[in-house]
Design a protein around this motif. Sequence first.
Motif, PDB file in Angstrom:
ATOM      1  N   GLN A 196       0.831  -1.210   0.000  1.00  0.00           N
ATOM      2  CA  GLN A 196       0.000   0.000   0.000  1.00  0.00           C
ATOM      3  C   GLN A 196       0.862   1.256   0.000  1.00  0.00           C
ATOM      4  N   ASP A 197       1.940   1.236   0.777  1.00  0.00           N
ATOM      5  CA  ASP A 197       2.853   2.384   0.792  1.00  0.00           C
ATOM      6  C   ASP A 197       3.460   2.612  -0.588  1.00  0.00           C
ATOM      7  N   ALA A 198       3.787   1.515  -1.282  1.00  0.00           N
ATOM      8  CA  ALA A 198       4.362   1.644  -2.628  1.00  0.00           C
ATOM      9  C   ALA A 198       3.344   2.237  -3.598  1.00  0.00           C
ATOM     10  N   VAL A 199       2.105   1.781  -3.511  1.00  0.00           N
ATOM     11  CA  VAL A 199       1.047   2.332  -4.369  1.00  0.00           C
ATOM     12  C   VAL A 199       0.883   3.826  -4.094  1.00  0.00           C
ATOM     13  N   ASN A 200       0.833   4.190  -2.824  1.00  0.00           N
ATOM     14  CA  ASN A 200       0.688   5.601  -2.455  1.00  0.00           C
ATOM     15  C   ASN A 200       1.838   6.446  -3.003  1.00  0.00           C
ATOM     16  N   ARG A 201       3.030   5.899  -2.916  1.00  0.00           N
ATOM     17  CA  ARG A 201       4.229   6.633  -3.319  1.00  0.00           C
ATOM     18  C   ARG A 201       4.291   6.810  -4.844  1.00  0.00           C
ATOM     19  N   TRP A 202       3.852   5.791  -5.580  1.00  0.00           N
ATOM     20  CA  TRP A 202       4.015   5.792  -7.029  1.00  0.00           C
ATOM     21  C   TRP A 202       2.812   6.347  -7.787  1.00  0.00           C
ATOM     22  N   TRP A 203       1.659   6.517  -7.114  1.00  0.00           N
ATOM     23  CA  TRP A 203       0.466   6.915  -7.851  1.00  0.00           C
ATOM     24  C   TRP A 203       0.625   8.230  -8.620  1.00  0.00           C
ATOM     25  N   PRO A 204       1.169   9.299  -8.024  1.00  0.00           N
ATOM     26  CA  PRO A 204       1.339  10.539  -8.802  1.00  0.00           C
ATOM     27  C   PRO A 204       2.208  10.332 -10.043  1.00  0.00           C
ATOM     28  N   SER A 205       3.267   9.551  -9.915  1.00  0.00           N
ATOM     29  CA  SER A 205       4.137   9.284 -11.066  1.00  0.00           C
ATOM     30  C   SER A 205       3.421   8.482 -12.133  1.00  0.00           C
ATOM     31  N   LEU A 206       2.562   7.543 -11.714  1.00  0.00           N
ATOM     32  CA  LEU A 206       1.804   6.750 -12.678  1.00  0.00           C
ATOM     33  C   LEU A 206       0.795   7.614 -13.427  1.00  0.00           C
ATOM     34  N   LEU A 207       0.187   8.572 -12.741  1.00  0.00           N
ATOM     35  CA  LEU A 207      -0.726   9.494 -13.419  1.00  0.00           C
ATOM     36  C   LEU A 207       0.017  10.307 -14.483  1.00  0.00           C
ATOM     37  N   MET A 208       1.254  10.666 -14.180  1.00  0.00           N
ATOM     38  CA  MET A 208       2.045  11.467 -15.111  1.00  0.00           C
ATOM     39  C   MET A 208       2.651  10.640 -16.238  1.00  0.00           C
ATOM     40  N   PHE A 209       2.656   9.333 -16.077  1.00  0.00           N
ATOM     41  CA  PHE A 209       3.382   8.435 -16.978  1.00  0.00           C
ATOM     42  C   PHE A 209       3.061   8.697 -18.446  1.00  0.00           C
ATOM     43  N   PHE A 210       1.781   8.896 -18.760  1.00  0.00           N
ATOM     44  CA  PHE A 210       1.362   9.005 -20.153  1.00  0.00           C
ATOM     45  C   PHE A 210       1.498  10.418 -20.714  1.00  0.00           C
ATOM     46  N   GLY A 211       1.872  11.358 -19.866  1.00  0.00           N
ATOM     47  CA  GLY A 211       2.008  12.735 -20.310  1.00  0.00           C
ATOM     48  C   GLY A 211       0.709  13.505 -20.177  1.00  0.00           C
ATOM     49  N   PRO A 212       0.771  14.806 -20.360  1.00  0.00           N
ATOM     50  CA  PRO A 212      -0.425  15.655 -20.192  1.00  0.00           C
ATOM     51  C   PRO A 212      -1.464  15.387 -21.267  1.00  0.00           C
ATOM     52  N   ALA A 213      -2.708  15.691 -20.919  1.00  0.00           N
ATOM     53  CA  ALA A 213      -3.802  15.457 -21.865  1.00  0.00           C
ATOM     54  C   ALA A 213      -3.741  16.404 -23.043  1.00  0.00           C
ATOM     55  N   THR A 214      -3.285  17.621 -22.819  1.00  0.00           N
ATOM     56  CA  THR A 214      -3.242  18.621 -23.884  1.00  0.00           C
ATOM     57  C   THR A 214      -1.866  19.236 -23.976  1.00  0.00           C
ATOM     58  N   ALA A 215      -1.553  19.726 -25.163  1.00  0.00           N
ATOM     59  CA  ALA A 215      -0.240  20.342 -25.384  1.00  0.00           C
ATOM     60  C   ALA A 215      -0.070  21.598 -24.546  1.00  0.00           C
ATOM     61  N   ALA A 275      -8.116  13.296  -9.785  1.00  0.00           N
ATOM     62  CA  ALA A 275      -7.426  14.543  -9.504  1.00  0.00           C
ATOM     63  C   ALA A 275      -6.186  14.639 -10.392  1.00  0.00           C
ATOM     64  N   GLN A 276      -6.076  15.733 -11.119  1.00  0.00           N
ATOM     65  CA  GLN A 276      -4.924  15.928 -12.000  1.00  0.00           C
ATOM     66  C   GLN A 276      -3.635  16.007 -11.180  1.00  0.00           C
ATOM     67  N   PRO A 277      -2.579  15.397 -11.681  1.00  0.00           N
ATOM     68  CA  PRO A 277      -1.286  15.547 -10.986  1.00  0.00           C
ATOM     69  C   PRO A 277      -0.744  16.962 -11.176  1.00  0.00           C
ATOM     70  N   ASP A 278       0.313  17.264 -10.469  1.00  0.00           N
ATOM     71  CA  ASP A 278       0.955  18.574 -10.568  1.00  0.00           C
ATOM     72  C   ASP A 278       1.892  18.542 -11.774  1.00  0.00           C
ATOM     73  N   TRP A 279       1.437  19.103 -12.907  1.00  0.00           N
ATOM     74  CA  TRP A 279       2.239  19.010 -14.127  1.00  0.00           C
ATOM     75  C   TRP A 279       3.492  19.881 -14.063  1.00  0.00           C
ATOM     76  N   SER A 280       3.515  20.880 -13.192  1.00  0.00           N
ATOM     77  CA  SER A 280       4.752  21.648 -13.020  1.00  0.00           C
ATOM     78  C   SER A 280       5.808  20.767 -12.346  1.00  0.00           C
ATOM     79  N   GLU A 281       5.364  19.880 -11.465  1.00  0.00           N
ATOM     80  CA  GLU A 281       6.288  18.936 -10.833  1.00  0.00           C
ATOM     81  C   GLU A 281       6.802  17.935 -11.858  1.00  0.00           C
ATOM     82  N   PHE A 282       5.941  17.519 -12.774  1.00  0.00           N
ATOM     83  CA  PHE A 282       6.342  16.623 -13.856  1.00  0.00           C
ATOM     84  C   PHE A 282       7.494  17.243 -14.656  1.00  0.00           C
ATOM     85  N   LYS A 283       7.335  18.513 -15.045  1.00  0.00           N
ATOM     86  CA  LYS A 283       8.376  19.199 -15.804  1.00  0.00           C
ATOM     87  C   LYS A 283       9.662  19.303 -14.990  1.00  0.00           C
TER      88      LYS A 283
END
Length: 321
Positions: A196-215, A275-283
Amino acid sequence: MSLLEFDNLTEEDKLARFIAKIESGEKIEADDWMPDEYRMALIKLISMHGISEIMGALPEKEWVPKAPTLGRKLGIMAKVQDEMGHGQLLLRVTEDLMKPLGKTREDLMEDLLTGRLKFHNVFHMEAPTWGDAGLIGWLVDGAAIMTQTNMLNASYGPYARALQRICAEEVFHAQHGEAIIMALAEGTDEQREMVQDAVNRWWPSLLMFFGPATASTTGSSKQDITIKYKIRTKTNEQLRQDFFSKYVPRILSLGLTVPDPTMSYDKEKDEWTYAQPDWSEFKNIISNNGPKSASRLALRRTAHENNRWVREALSSGEYTG
């Protein structure tokens, strides 16, 4: 049409013939004419993919000496070896695309080590527990399979053929990770908490994995170009929705929770809300400011320098083994 006749065509006519070729399902090969936009999109995509395979082996490499059993050690060693092989295969594909530009694999490595060539956001992250090692195989590789199978019929033939082999091996990697997660989820309370801790830790990164929805989110139009030239067929958001549909039910079936109380399935819209991830953090992360960016790049830099003599010996023609 002869080569001379083709060379005498205008750029507009060449482009029209190129588009007609990919629209008909024909493959583009390395020595075929292609528009600069297509070549550069392929170089950016495939080099990032190849480097990500190599850098992606590093979080799991950390767990080779710490795997809990000999069987698990052998499994994760084999996975690391596969990922490095995928990277080498993809860099070879990229080299052919770069030849007309006068660039080599050495230029790619230089771009990585100087920060010009980015690698996937997930491989900048920490993997502090055995649960993280399993989750990388289960969910990160699962997400990668979705991305890569979306390009199995890519218009660029060498990449499509490389993906046939890579995707087949990635399926085993995902099964390997799932086996680790299943064993932990069915284990002690401490082991379940580790997952569960691993899922919690990786979920934001997994949301970002595919990239943003729009340019507009990052200023990039890469997904539009790759769809335009039939390198892939689905958008970032379509892939993310596919990931949710496959893996959210599996996560919940293990008695785990998704660390997003806003997540639900909208039957009317036939899509997941989240909930959208923080795309500024992604960059920030892909700009080599992630938790493990510096140490993993340092490891890659050391390996590159320590093995320079091998590359020089091979290129000089003195090696006869």
